[in-house]
Scaffold this active site. Structure first.
Site, short mmCIF file in Angstrom:
data_model
loop_
_atom_site.label_atom_id
_atom_site.label_comp_id
_atom_site.label_asym_id
_atom_site.label_seq_id
_atom_site.Cartn_x
_atom_site.Cartn_y
_atom_site.Cartn_z
N HIS A 46 0.84 -1.20 0.00
CA HIS A 46 0.00 0.00 0.00
C HIS A 46 0.88 1.25 0.00
O HIS A 46 2.05 1.19 0.36
CB HIS A 46 -0.86 0.08 1.27
CG HIS A 46 -1.55 -1.17 1.66
ND1 HIS A 46 -2.92 -1.33 1.54
CD2 HIS A 46 -1.10 -2.34 2.21
CE1 HIS A 46 -3.27 -2.52 1.98
NE2 HIS A 46 -2.18 -3.16 2.39
N THR A 48 0.44 5.17 1.92
CA THR A 48 -0.41 5.80 2.93
C THR A 48 -1.15 7.02 2.39
O THR A 48 -2.20 7.39 2.92
CB THR A 48 0.44 6.25 4.12
OG1 THR A 48 1.39 7.24 3.69
CG2 THR A 48 1.17 5.07 4.75
N GLU A 109 2.74 -0.86 4.49
CA GLU A 109 2.31 0.50 4.19
C GLU A 109 3.55 1.37 3.94
O GLU A 109 4.44 1.45 4.78
CB GLU A 109 1.50 1.10 5.34
CG GLU A 109 0.09 0.56 5.46
CD GLU A 109 -0.88 1.25 4.51
OE1 GLU A 109 -0.45 2.11 3.72
OE2 GLU A 109 -2.08 0.91 4.57
N HIS A 166 -2.71 -3.14 -3.19
CA HIS A 166 -4.07 -2.99 -2.66
C HIS A 166 -5.08 -2.88 -3.80
O HIS A 166 -6.19 -3.41 -3.72
CB HIS A 166 -4.13 -1.75 -1.76
CG HIS A 166 -5.25 -1.79 -0.78
ND1 HIS A 166 -5.48 -0.77 0.12
CD2 HIS A 166 -6.22 -2.71 -0.53
CE1 HIS A 166 -6.53 -1.07 0.86
NE2 HIS A 166 -7.00 -2.25 0.49
N ASP A 176 -3.87 2.28 -4.70
CA ASP A 176 -2.47 2.12 -4.28
C ASP A 176 -1.94 0.71 -4.57
O ASP A 176 -2.72 -0.24 -4.59
CB ASP A 176 -2.31 2.47 -2.80
CG ASP A 176 -3.25 1.71 -1.88
OD1 ASP A 176 -4.42 1.55 -2.23
OD2 ASP A 176 -2.82 1.30 -0.79
#
Length: 286
Positions: A46, A48, A109, A166, A176
């Site tokens: 991912h 953020t 992340e 993701h 993302d």
């Protein structure tokens, strides 16, 4: 020499919740059952979209129910949870026949600020947002590789095709890690899937005399691991694949580039499925 004793708790019939312990001074024996699978079998990447401070504020807020195993910045790699723990990073998701990937995946992340316009709620227009995606810096990519290396130390059997973004697992909701994420470079370092250049060019050449079929393309995507979606949302699914594997051409419709890419991927990772899908191409064009 001391014997190790195994204690078992036994429920007495007719005595409600009363229990007592039996001690047996015998050793453990392991007999494998075929009726099992690995709990962790994928990695989800991912970004953020916000800075480090806001990322940690969200991940440490008990009311938000959002987290990941790792937060990666240019300076450091922060482990937020044990690799055996379940974190809340995937949400409603699907990959390779599995739903709700929080249960079976590791989440990474990456602190990468991304600016997007307001999402058009209630519409099915593709793309749902227009974003400005910065490049991932060399320091950031290097730390991503270190995080992946640690994950593979614990879970060495995760397949290349199961290192996903993701957007791959939730194409109707997420964008993302975006088209700038260096999937090809990571694959060259041993993490994640990418097609062979020669296979891609060969498939592209074959398509010069073939009518592109969106139905066949979507069938190939589901063979690879993507979820089948309703026609209304197919542009989002196609766009997710293109963002990952043909980032220079993201249209939401099947193109020669994306068809060549999925065929080259199937040829490399699922040769039997490749033979199956290309057989339908021959039938369609006879």
């Amino acid at each position: 020499m001391l014997k190790q004793c195994v204690f078992s708790t036994v429920r007495l019939l007719g005595v409600g919740v009363a229990t007592f312990a039996l001690a047996s001074c015998s050793s453990f024996s392991r007999v494998e059952t075929p009726n099992q699978n690995k709990r962790v079998n994928s990695i989800v990447v991912h970004f953020t979209a916000v800075d480090k401070k806001e990322t940690f504020r969200l991940f440490q807020d008990e009311t938000k129910s959002v987290s990941a195993h790792f937060v990666v910045t240019e300076e450091r790699i922060y482990q937020m949870a044990d690799l055996s723990a379940r974190t809340y990073h995937a949400g409603k998701s699907y990959w390779h026949g599995r739903h709700s990937l929080n249960d079976t995946s590791i989440g990474i992340e990456i602190v990468q600020e991304v600016n997007c316009n307001q999402r058009e709620e209630g519409t099915h227009k593709f793309p749902p947002q227009v974003c400005v995606y910065p490049d991932f810096s060399p320091k950031l990519v290097n730390n991503i590789l270190k995080a992946l290396d640690k994950i593979y130390h614990y879970y060495p059997d995760i397949k290349a095709v199961d290192v996903v973004g993701h957007q791959d697992i939730a194409p109707l909701r997420k964008l993302d890690p975006g088209p700038r994420f260096p999937w090809q470079y990571l694959s060259q370092q041993g993490y994640g899937a990418w097609y062979e250049t020669a296979d891609y060019l060969d498939e592209y050449q074959k398509l010069s005399d073939t009518t592109l079929s969106q139905t066949q393309f979507l069938q190939a995507l589901t063979m690879y691991g993507y979820q089948d979606v309703e026609p209304l949302y197919q542009a989002f699914l196609i766009g997710a694949f293109q963002t990952h594997f043909t980032p220079d051409k993201i249209t939401g419709t099947v193109t020669k580039e994306s068809m060549a890419a999925i065929l080259a991927l199937l040829k490399k990772y699922y040769p039997e499925k490749y033979e199956q899908i290309t057989a339908t191409f021959s039938t369609e064009n006879e």
